[in-house]
Design an enzyme around this catalytic site. Structure first.
Site, mmCIF file in Angstrom:
data_model
loop_
_atom_site.group_PDB
_atom_site.id
_atom_site.type_symbol
_atom_site.label_atom_id
_atom_site.label_comp_id
_atom_site.label_asym_id
_atom_site.label_seq_id
_atom_site.Cartn_x
_atom_site.Cartn_y
_atom_site.Cartn_z
ATOM 1 N N HIS A 146 0.828 -1.208 0.000
ATOM 2 C CA HIS A 146 0.000 0.000 0.000
ATOM 3 C C HIS A 146 0.866 1.263 0.000
ATOM 4 O O HIS A 146 2.062 1.214 -0.299
ATOM 5 C CB HIS A 146 -1.000 -0.032 1.152
ATOM 6 C CG HIS A 146 -1.717 -1.336 1.241
ATOM 7 N ND1 HIS A 146 -2.640 -1.754 0.299
ATOM 8 C CD2 HIS A 146 -1.604 -2.371 2.131
ATOM 9 C CE1 HIS A 146 -3.082 -2.962 0.611
ATOM 10 N NE2 HIS A 146 -2.465 -3.360 1.717
ATOM 11 N N HIS A 188 2.921 -6.957 4.546
ATOM 12 C CA HIS A 188 1.560 -6.518 4.844
ATOM 13 C C HIS A 188 1.224 -6.805 6.303
ATOM 14 O O HIS A 188 1.972 -7.486 7.014
ATOM 15 C CB HIS A 188 0.553 -7.250 3.948
ATOM 16 C CG HIS A 188 0.612 -6.836 2.517
ATOM 17 N ND1 HIS A 188 -0.224 -5.886 1.978
ATOM 18 C CD2 HIS A 188 1.422 -7.248 1.509
ATOM 19 C CE1 HIS A 188 0.061 -5.734 0.695
ATOM 20 N NE2 HIS A 188 1.058 -6.541 0.381
ATOM 21 N N GLU A 215 -1.649 0.503 8.096
ATOM 22 C CA GLU A 215 -0.867 -0.610 7.565
ATOM 23 C C GLU A 215 0.291 -0.108 6.718
ATOM 24 O O GLU A 215 1.413 -0.639 6.806
ATOM 25 C CB GLU A 215 -1.766 -1.531 6.730
ATOM 26 C CG GLU A 215 -1.014 -2.710 6.121
ATOM 27 C CD GLU A 215 -1.862 -3.549 5.190
ATOM 28 O OE1 GLU A 215 -1.346 -4.555 4.665
ATOM 29 O OE2 GLU A 215 -3.038 -3.195 4.973
ATOM 30 N N GLU A 250 1.744 -11.565 5.789
ATOM 31 C CA GLU A 250 0.818 -10.826 6.660
ATOM 32 C C GLU A 250 1.360 -11.005 8.074
ATOM 33 O O GLU A 250 1.240 -12.076 8.671
ATOM 34 C CB GLU A 250 -0.600 -11.390 6.543
ATOM 35 C CG GLU A 250 -1.200 -11.312 5.147
ATOM 36 C CD GLU A 250 -1.757 -9.935 4.811
ATOM 37 O OE1 GLU A 250 -1.616 -9.003 5.647
ATOM 38 O OE2 GLU A 250 -2.315 -9.776 3.706
#
Length: 302
Positions: A90, A182, A127, A264
Site C-alpha cells: 500500500h 503486509h 498498515e 501478513e
C-alpha cells in the site's frame, strides 16, 4: 583513526664516565653499525606508521596464506551478489487518490484495482506506515549482509505503485527473492502471521509455473524464521496452523517471474496483535525474522 605517540619523560641521569668502557665502545660501535646496515638492507626500515617493511624472503620464511580470510567468514557478506526486492504494501497517501487506485489492471486471471488503502489498527495506525517501517529495517539488515536491495516504493510517490507495476519492478531487477510486506485486517480474536504463496497460474499474461516451487521454499523459510524471531504463532484463521496460504487472485504474485511471497505479519484489528504491530521493538524482530528467512533461502540456492 589517529593515535598519539608515546610521550617522552625528562632525560635520565647521566652515568659517570669510565675510560675502559669508552675504549670498548670505540671498538664495538663500528661493528654494531656495520651489523645494523646489513639488517636494514635485508629487513627494511620501519615506515612512518611504525610498522616494519616487508622482509626479504632470505631473511624470514614467507607468511602462511589462508584460502579463507576472516572477512570472508563474516556473515555480513553472506548475501553479496544477491538481489532482493522489498514491496511495502500500500501507500500512506493512497486515500487521496481514490480514482487512480480504483483503476482496474490486468492480473492474468482477471482485472483488479490498481491498489487499495490498506487497513489500520483501531487506534488509527496505518498498515502502510507499518509496512514501510519494516521495509526500511529489513533493507538495513539485508544490505549489511551484502545484498542489493530495491524497494517498490519508499514513500516517494503520491500513490501506488499498482500491483502490476510492483510485480514488474521485481522482474526488471531479476530479483533472487521478492517479499511483499503486509498486516491483515481480519476480525478481533483472529491472530498470528501467515505467508502467502503463489498458486499455479497459466492464463493471459500470468504464468507462475516456474516460480511456484522456489516461492514455496522461500515462504516456508520466512514463516519459520519469522515465528522464531517474533515468538508469535502462525495464523489461527488462515493456513490450518501452518502459517502458509496459497492464492491465485493476487496480481503481485500472478505477474511475478521471480520467486515472490507476501507476508501478513499480524492482524491489525485484534488488540493483542495491534500492540505488537505498534511496537518498534517488535517491528525490528519482524524485520529480523524476514531477513533470516530470506538469507536462509538465498544461501541454499545457486
Amino acid at each position: 583513526m589517529s593515535y598519539a605517540g608515546p610521550e617522552f619523560g625528562s632525560p635520565q641521569p647521566r652515568r659517570p664516565r669510565r675510560r675502559p668502557l669508552a675504549v670498548a665502545l670505540a671498538v664495538l660501535v663500528p661493528g654494531a653499525l656495520l651489523g645494523w646496515l646489513v639488517y636494514a638492507g635485508v629487513s627494511g626500515a620501519a615506515d612512518n606508521n611504525g610498522t616494519a617493511a616487508a622482509a626479504s624472503p632470505r631473511a624470514s620464511a614467507p607468511p602462511t596464506v589462508s584460502s579463507t580470510t576472516a572477512e570472508d567468514k563474516k556473515p555480513l557478506g553472506s548475501l553479496r551478489g544477491k538481489v532482493v526486492v522489498i514491496d511495502p504494501g500500500h501507500n500512506l497517501t493512497n486515500f487521496r487518490h481514490t480514482a487512480e487506485i480504483n483503476r482496474k489492471v490486468d492480473i492474468g486471471t482477471n482485472r483488479k484495482e490498481c491498489d487499495t488503502t490498506g487497513t489500520s489498527t483501531n487506534s488509527g495506525y496505518a498498515e502502510a506506515k507499518f509496512t514501510l517501517d519494516v521495509a526500511h529495517r529489513l533493507r538495513t539488515l539485508l544490505e549489511r549482509q551484502g545484498a542489493t536491495v530495491t524497494l517498490t516504493q519508499d514513500g516517494d510517490r503520491p500513490y501506488g505503485p499498482c500491483v502490476d507495476e510492483r510485480a514488474r519492478i521485481g522482474n526488471r531487477a531479476k530479483a533472487d527473492a521478492v517479499v511483499s510486506i503486509h498486516a491483515d485486517g481480519a476480525g478481533a480474536g483472529q491472530r498470528g502471521y501467515h505467508v502467502i504463496l503463489p498458486g499455479r497460474v497459466h492464463h493471459g499474461i500470468a504464468d507462475t509455473r516456474r516460480i511456484v516451487a522456489p516461492s514455496a521454499e522461500l515462504g516456508k523459510r520466512i514463516a519459520h524464521d519469522f515465528g522464531r524471531a517474533t515468538r508469535t504463532a502462525p495464523s489461527n484463521y488462515v493456513g490450518h496452523g501452518t502459517g502458509l496460504d496459497t492464492r491465485t487472485d493476487l496480481g503481485g504474485l500472478n505477474l511475478s517471474k521471480v520467486p515472490k511471497v507476501f507476508i501478513e505479519c499480524a492482524n491489525m484489528r485484534d488488540s493483542k496483535d495491534a500492540a505488537l504491530l505498534t511496537s518498534a521493538a517488535w517491528r525490528q524482530k519482524a524485520a529480523q525474522g524476514i531477513a533470516a528467512g530470506i538469507g536462509s533461502y538465498l544461501s541454499n540456492t545457486l
